[in-house]
Write a protein that holds these residues in place. Structure first.
Motif, short mmCIF file in Angstrom:
data_model
loop_
_atom_site.label_atom_id
_atom_site.label_comp_id
_atom_site.label_asym_id
_atom_site.label_seq_id
_atom_site.Cartn_x
_atom_site.Cartn_y
_atom_site.Cartn_z
N GLU A 177 1.07 -1.25 -0.05
CA GLU A 177 0.43 0.31 -0.17
C GLU A 177 0.98 1.31 -0.10
OE1 GLU A 177 -2.08 -0.06 3.71
OE2 GLU A 177 -3.89 -1.74 2.77
N THR A 178 0.59 1.74 -0.39
CA THR A 178 0.56 3.77 -0.78
C THR A 178 -0.24 4.54 -1.42
OG1 THR A 178 3.36 5.24 -1.46
CG2 THR A 178 2.02 3.59 -2.80
N TRP A 179 0.75 5.78 -0.87
CA TRP A 179 -0.44 6.27 -1.67
C TRP A 179 0.16 8.03 -2.54
CZ3 TRP A 179 -0.27 11.84 0.14
CH2 TRP A 179 1.62 12.26 0.80
N PHE A 180 -0.58 8.72 -2.87
CA PHE A 180 0.28 9.79 -3.86
C PHE A 180 -1.12 10.88 -3.65
CE2 PHE A 180 -1.49 7.60 -7.27
CZ PHE A 180 -1.29 8.53 -7.58
N MET A 181 -0.63 12.68 -4.34
CA MET A 181 -1.71 13.26 -4.72
C MET A 181 -0.70 14.45 -5.83
SD MET A 181 -3.47 16.14 -2.28
CE MET A 181 -2.50 17.00 -1.20
N ALA A 182 -1.73 14.15 -7.39
CA ALA A 182 -1.27 15.35 -7.58
C ALA A 182 -2.10 16.68 -7.72
CB ALA A 182 -1.32 14.57 -9.08
N GLU A 183 -0.93 17.75 -7.72
CA GLU A 183 -1.79 18.75 -7.52
C GLU A 183 -2.35 19.57 -8.80
OE1 GLU A 183 0.23 20.65 -3.18
OE2 GLU A 183 1.68 21.29 -4.90
N GLU A 184 -1.74 19.34 -9.91
CA GLU A 184 -2.10 20.17 -10.45
C GLU A 184 -2.22 18.77 -12.13
OE1 GLU A 184 0.98 22.18 -12.61
OE2 GLU A 184 0.97 23.28 -10.47
N THR A 185 -4.04 19.25 -13.06
CA THR A 185 -3.57 18.73 -14.26
C THR A 185 -2.09 18.46 -15.17
OG1 THR A 185 -4.58 20.11 -14.95
CG2 THR A 185 -6.14 19.33 -13.86
N GLY A 186 -3.09 16.97 -16.26
CA GLY A 186 -1.91 17.04 -16.59
C GLY A 186 -0.78 15.20 -16.36
#
Length: 329
Positions: A169-178
């Motif tokens: 298990e892990t996670w991430f977050m992308a702040e901008e589209t692309g």
């Protein structure tokens, strides 16, 4: 409480701190070396400086080694503090659940046959492209269907082992589209270098529209002459894992719910959850054989069921035209 830092923020902060301290230490050490090189340079003239070392004698001065112990003490404090701070930052990366102000979107990632497969919480599946909403935490579980892989998104500082029979298990977050490239970081065979994919970061509204558009089913009921059957039957859809969900995933439709072409279109509000469904179509007065079939809804799907005569052995299980749709954006 909103998520304070993304994985990118954390690793960039660690890098900048180490870079800053390393640069500072380097400047101090090099400056001290240059200072001593200049101070004790040989200009061909005798020196009367008592602090100069004499060949064959132990050096004096240094105030009994206080400078040495002071330098070691300061270095130890800096290193220990740096280790503790870095460990705390990495703990945040490993488990930031308390920092999430909303439930993360869940995606299961499977590496198999030198390709990446993505399954969303509602049962929708994709191959090669993982679509995610921007500025929203994403929780992923990685596994493998064949050999050991490592799922990685370099731009987003994501890396997770994909091991057969296990889930990491892990996670991430992308702040901008692309778009961001997905790579395999574990040598897994001759197709290793081609085991790539794409993370497509979308606005949350566009992502939700796409995800909902993938959970659709069009059902058509015809007779053996391919003429629409428009009356006298009932269709039941029951999820094969119905007991594992809070909502009741059993749906019943009558012929009145179908149009004049013997067709009914169901969307995410009707289906609620993708996956395998048992389809049962029963006809009144025994005009046709009961149709029973299991279908898999993991993307925009269509099914044509052919009603066979009750006097024939063919139960008219129909044809399956299920498949993933396009981008749906």
């Amino acid at each position: 409480m909103p998520l304070q830092q993304t994985r990118v923020d954390v690793f960039e902060e660690i890098f900048l701190v180490f870079l800053g301290l390393g640069t500072l230490v380097g400047v101090v050490v090099v400056s001290y070396v240059l200072y001593n090189a200049y101070k004790y340079r040989d200009d061909g003239e005798p020196k009367d400086d008592e602090s100069l070392p004499t060949l064959g004698e132990l050096p004096t001065g240094g105030k009994g080694g206080k400078k040495l112990f002071l330098s070691f003490g300061i270095s130890a404090v800096i290193v220990i503090s740096l280790v503790i701070w870095t460990y705390g930052m990495l703990l945040y990366v490993e488990d930031p659940q308390d920092e999430f102000d909303e439930e993360p979107a869940e995606i299961e990632v499977t590496g198999d046959g030198f390709a990446w497969y993505f399954e969303y919480a509602n049962g929708v599946e994709e191959i090669g492209t993982m679509r995610v909403p921007a500025d929203k935490p994403i929780a992923i579980q990685t596994t493998s269907g064949d050999v050991w892989h490592t799922f990685g998104i370099p731009d987003l500082r994501v890396k997770s082992d994909a091991i057969p029979g296990e889930y990491d298990e892990t996670w991430f977050m992308a702040e901008e589209t692309g778009e961001h490239e997905i790579k395999c970081f574990e040598l897994c065979g001759k197709g290793h270098t081609a085991m790539t994919g794409t993370v497509q970061v979308m606005e949350e509204e566009a992502f939700n529209e796409w995800l909902n558009s993938q959970l659709t089913l069009e059902v058509e009921v015809v007779d053996q002459n391919e003429t629409p059957v428009t009356e006298g039957y009932e269709m039941t859809l029951e999820h094969t894992e119905n007991d594992q969900y809070e909502e009741d995933l059993v749906h019943t439709y009558t012929a009145e719910d179908f149009d004049e072409n013997g067709t009914i279109s169901l969307d995410h509000e009707d289906l609620q959850q993708g996956g395998e469904y048992n389809v049962t179509i029963t006809f009144e007065d025994g005009q046709y054989e009961t149709i029973e079939k299991t279908i898999n809804i993991d993307g925009p799907s269509s099914e044509t069921f052919t009603a066979g005569s009750a006097n024939e052995s063919d139960n008219g299980n129909g044809t399956n035209e299920s498949g993933h749709g396009g981008d749906g954006e």
